[in-house]
Design a protein around this motif. Structure first.
Motif, PDB file in Angstrom:
ATOM      1  N   GLU A  12       0.827  -1.207   0.000  1.00  0.00           N
ATOM      2  CA  GLU A  12       0.000   0.000   0.000  1.00  0.00           C
ATOM      3  C   GLU A  12       0.863   1.260   0.000  1.00  0.00           C
ATOM      4  OE1 GLU A  12      -2.604  -0.499   3.347  1.00  0.00           O
ATOM      5  OE2 GLU A  12      -3.923  -1.878   2.267  1.00  0.00           O
ATOM      6  N   LEU A  13       1.933   1.251   0.772  1.00  0.00           N
ATOM      7  CA  LEU A  13       2.843   2.399   0.800  1.00  0.00           C
ATOM      8  C   LEU A  13       3.532   2.574  -0.554  1.00  0.00           C
ATOM      9  CD1 LEU A  13       4.437   2.104   4.349  1.00  0.00           C
ATOM     10  CD2 LEU A  13       2.754   3.768   3.557  1.00  0.00           C
ATOM     11  N   ASN A  14       3.845   1.469  -1.201  1.00  0.00           N
ATOM     12  CA  ASN A  14       4.464   1.537  -2.525  1.00  0.00           C
ATOM     13  C   ASN A  14       3.515   2.183  -3.530  1.00  0.00           C
ATOM     14  OD1 ASN A  14       6.356   1.128  -4.531  1.00  0.00           O
ATOM     15  ND2 ASN A  14       5.616  -0.917  -5.013  1.00  0.00           N
ATOM     16  N   ILE A  15       2.236   1.826  -3.447  1.00  0.00           N
ATOM     17  CA  ILE A  15       1.228   2.416  -4.336  1.00  0.00           C
ATOM     18  C   ILE A  15       1.126   3.920  -4.073  1.00  0.00           C
ATOM     19  CG2 ILE A  15      -1.255   2.522  -4.828  1.00  0.00           C
ATOM     20  CD1 ILE A  15      -1.275  -0.561  -4.384  1.00  0.00           C
ATOM     21  N   ILE A  16       1.118   4.298  -2.805  1.00  0.00           N
ATOM     22  CA  ILE A  16       1.044   5.723  -2.445  1.00  0.00           C
ATOM     23  C   ILE A  16       2.274   6.453  -2.969  1.00  0.00           C
ATOM     24  CG2 ILE A  16       1.101   7.344  -0.510  1.00  0.00           C
ATOM     25  CD1 ILE A  16      -0.653   5.293   1.028  1.00  0.00           C
ATOM     26  N   ASP A  17       3.455   5.859  -2.807  1.00  0.00           N
ATOM     27  CA  ASP A  17       4.684   6.467  -3.313  1.00  0.00           C
ATOM     28  C   ASP A  17       4.625   6.661  -4.823  1.00  0.00           C
ATOM     29  OD1 ASP A  17       5.787   6.625  -0.792  1.00  0.00           O
ATOM     30  OD2 ASP A  17       7.031   4.830  -1.008  1.00  0.00           O
ATOM     31  N   GLN A  18       4.078   5.685  -5.523  1.00  0.00           N
ATOM     32  CA  GLN A  18       3.962   5.789  -6.973  1.00  0.00           C
ATOM     33  C   GLN A  18       3.028   6.933  -7.368  1.00  0.00           C
ATOM     34  OE1 GLN A  18       2.813   1.941  -8.436  1.00  0.00           O
ATOM     35  NE2 GLN A  18       4.823   1.017  -8.025  1.00  0.00           N
ATOM     36  N   HIS A  19       1.925   7.084  -6.628  1.00  0.00           N
ATOM     37  CA  HIS A  19       0.984   8.171  -6.910  1.00  0.00           C
ATOM     38  C   HIS A  19       1.639   9.524  -6.660  1.00  0.00           C
ATOM     39  CE1 HIS A  19      -2.625   6.006  -7.971  1.00  0.00           C
ATOM     40  NE2 HIS A  19      -2.498   5.210  -6.914  1.00  0.00           N
ATOM     41  N   VAL A  20       2.374   9.632  -5.573  1.00  0.00           N
ATOM     42  CA  VAL A  20       3.059  10.886  -5.265  1.00  0.00           C
ATOM     43  C   VAL A  20       4.059  11.218  -6.362  1.00  0.00           C
ATOM     44  CG1 VAL A  20       4.682  11.995  -3.662  1.00  0.00           C
ATOM     45  CG2 VAL A  20       2.714  10.737  -2.766  1.00  0.00           C
ATOM     46  N   LEU A  21       4.809  10.211  -6.798  1.00  0.00           N
ATOM     47  CA  LEU A  21       5.793  10.410  -7.858  1.00  0.00           C
ATOM     48  C   LEU A  21       5.117  10.831  -9.167  1.00  0.00           C
ATOM     49  CD1 LEU A  21       8.749  10.254  -8.722  1.00  0.00           C
ATOM     50  CD2 LEU A  21       8.400   7.835  -9.225  1.00  0.00           C
ATOM     51  N   LEU A  22       4.006  10.167  -9.501  1.00  0.00           N
ATOM     52  CA  LEU A  22       3.274  10.532 -10.711  1.00  0.00           C
ATOM     53  C   LEU A  22       2.739  11.955 -10.622  1.00  0.00           C
ATOM     54  CD1 LEU A  22       1.313   7.253 -11.552  1.00  0.00           C
ATOM     55  CD2 LEU A  22       3.177   8.280 -12.852  1.00  0.00           C
ATOM     56  N   ASN A  23       2.239  12.343  -9.455  1.00  0.00           N
ATOM     57  CA  ASN A  23       1.736  13.709  -9.277  1.00  0.00           C
ATOM     58  C   ASN A  23       2.858  14.727  -9.449  1.00  0.00           C
ATOM     59  OD1 ASN A  23      -0.948  13.083  -8.881  1.00  0.00           O
ATOM     60  ND2 ASN A  23      -0.746  12.921  -6.664  1.00  0.00           N
ATOM     61  N   ARG A  24       4.035  14.419  -8.920  1.00  0.00           N
ATOM     62  CA  ARG A  24       5.176  15.322  -9.081  1.00  0.00           C
ATOM     63  C   ARG A  24       5.573  15.425 -10.544  1.00  0.00           C
ATOM     64  NH1 ARG A  24       8.777  13.194  -4.045  1.00  0.00           N
ATOM     65  NH2 ARG A  24       7.586  14.222  -2.399  1.00  0.00           N
ATOM     66  N   LYS A  25       5.622  14.288 -11.239  1.00  0.00           N
ATOM     67  CA  LYS A  25       5.973  14.302 -12.661  1.00  0.00           C
ATOM     68  C   LYS A  25       4.938  15.101 -13.451  1.00  0.00           C
ATOM     69  CE  LYS A  25       8.610  10.004 -12.952  1.00  0.00           C
ATOM     70  NZ  LYS A  25       8.682   8.654 -13.539  1.00  0.00           N
ATOM     71  N   PHE A  26       3.669  14.860 -13.149  1.00  0.00           N
ATOM     72  CA  PHE A  26       2.593  15.580 -13.825  1.00  0.00           C
ATOM     73  C   PHE A  26       2.735  17.078 -13.607  1.00  0.00           C
ATOM     74  CE2 PHE A  26      -1.646  17.496 -13.746  1.00  0.00           C
ATOM     75  CZ  PHE A  26      -2.077  17.188 -15.024  1.00  0.00           C
ATOM     76  N   THR A  27       2.968  17.483 -12.360  1.00  0.00           N
ATOM     77  CA  THR A  27       3.121  18.892 -12.032  1.00  0.00           C
ATOM     78  C   THR A  27       4.314  19.491 -12.760  1.00  0.00           C
ATOM     79  OG1 THR A  27       2.133  18.525  -9.856  1.00  0.00           O
ATOM     80  CG2 THR A  27       3.431  20.528 -10.125  1.00  0.00           C
ATOM     81  N   THR A  28       5.407  18.755 -12.816  1.00  0.00           N
ATOM     82  CA  THR A  28       6.597  19.236 -13.518  1.00  0.00           C
ATOM     83  C   THR A  28       6.324  19.417 -15.005  1.00  0.00           C
ATOM     84  OG1 THR A  28       8.053  18.151 -11.916  1.00  0.00           O
ATOM     85  CG2 THR A  28       9.018  18.723 -14.042  1.00  0.00           C
ATOM     86  N   ILE A  29       5.678  18.439 -15.610  1.00  0.00           N
ATOM     87  CA  ILE A  29       5.371  18.516 -17.045  1.00  0.00           C
ATOM     88  C   ILE A  29       4.444  19.682 -17.335  1.00  0.00           C
ATOM     89  CG2 ILE A  29       4.161  17.336 -18.931  1.00  0.00           C
ATOM     90  CD1 ILE A  29       5.326  14.696 -17.756  1.00  0.00           C
ATOM     91  N   ILE A  30       3.399  19.842 -16.531  1.00  0.00           N
ATOM     92  CA  ILE A  30       2.452  20.946 -16.740  1.00  0.00           C
ATOM     93  C   ILE A  30       3.157  22.287 -16.568  1.00  0.00           C
ATOM     94  CG2 ILE A  30       0.386  22.086 -15.803  1.00  0.00           C
ATOM     95  CD1 ILE A  30      -0.174  19.591 -17.513  1.00  0.00           C
ATOM     96  N   THR A  31       4.015  22.395 -15.581  1.00  0.00           N
ATOM     97  CA  THR A  31       4.760  23.632 -15.359  1.00  0.00           C
ATOM     98  C   THR A  31       5.643  23.949 -16.566  1.00  0.00           C
ATOM     99  OG1 THR A  31       4.755  23.262 -12.971  1.00  0.00           O
ATOM    100  CG2 THR A  31       6.389  24.807 -13.824  1.00  0.00           C
ATOM    101  N   GLU A  32       6.321  22.947 -17.103  1.00  0.00           N
ATOM    102  CA  GLU A  32       7.162  23.151 -18.286  1.00  0.00           C
ATOM    103  C   GLU A  32       6.324  23.596 -19.490  1.00  0.00           C
ATOM    104  OE1 GLU A  32       9.213  19.443 -18.809  1.00  0.00           O
ATOM    105  OE2 GLU A  32      10.562  19.817 -17.120  1.00  0.00           O
TER     106      GLU A  32
END
Length: 75
Positions: A12-32
Motif C-alpha cells: 500500500e505504501l508503494n502504491i502511495i509512493d507511486q501516486h506521489v511520484l506521478l503527481n510530481r511528474k505531472f506537475t513538472t510537465i504541466i509547469t514546463e
C-alpha cells in the motif's frame, strides 16, 4: 479494524509512493508546458506590437504622401 500484514502495508505504501511520484511528474510537465506557452505568447505579443508600429508608420507615410500630392495639385 483488521491488522494488515507487513507485506500488505508495504504494498500500500508503494502504491502511495507511486501516486506521489506521478503527481510530481505531472506537475513538472504541466509547469514546463505552461512556461513554454508563456514564452511563446510573449514572443507573439512582441511581434504583434512591432507589426502594429510598422502599420502606424506606413499609415503616417501614406497620409503625408497624400497631403504632399494634394498641395502639389492645389498649387
Amino acid at each position: 479494524h483488521q491488522n494488515k500484514s507487513p507485506e500488505t502495508v508495504s504494498a500500500e505504501l508503494n502504491i502511495i509512493d507511486q501516486h506521489v511520484l506521478l503527481n510530481r511528474k505531472f506537475t513538472t510537465i504541466i509547469t514546463e508546458i505552461l512556461t513554454k506557452v508563456r514564452r511563446a505568447m510573449h514572443i507573439q505579443s512582441e511581434n504583434f506590437n512591432k507589426e502594429t508600429e510598422n502599420i502606424k508608420r506606413y499609415y503616417i507615410g501614406i497620409i503625408e504622401l497624400k497631403n504632399t500630392i494634394t498641395e502639389l495639385i492645389i498649387q
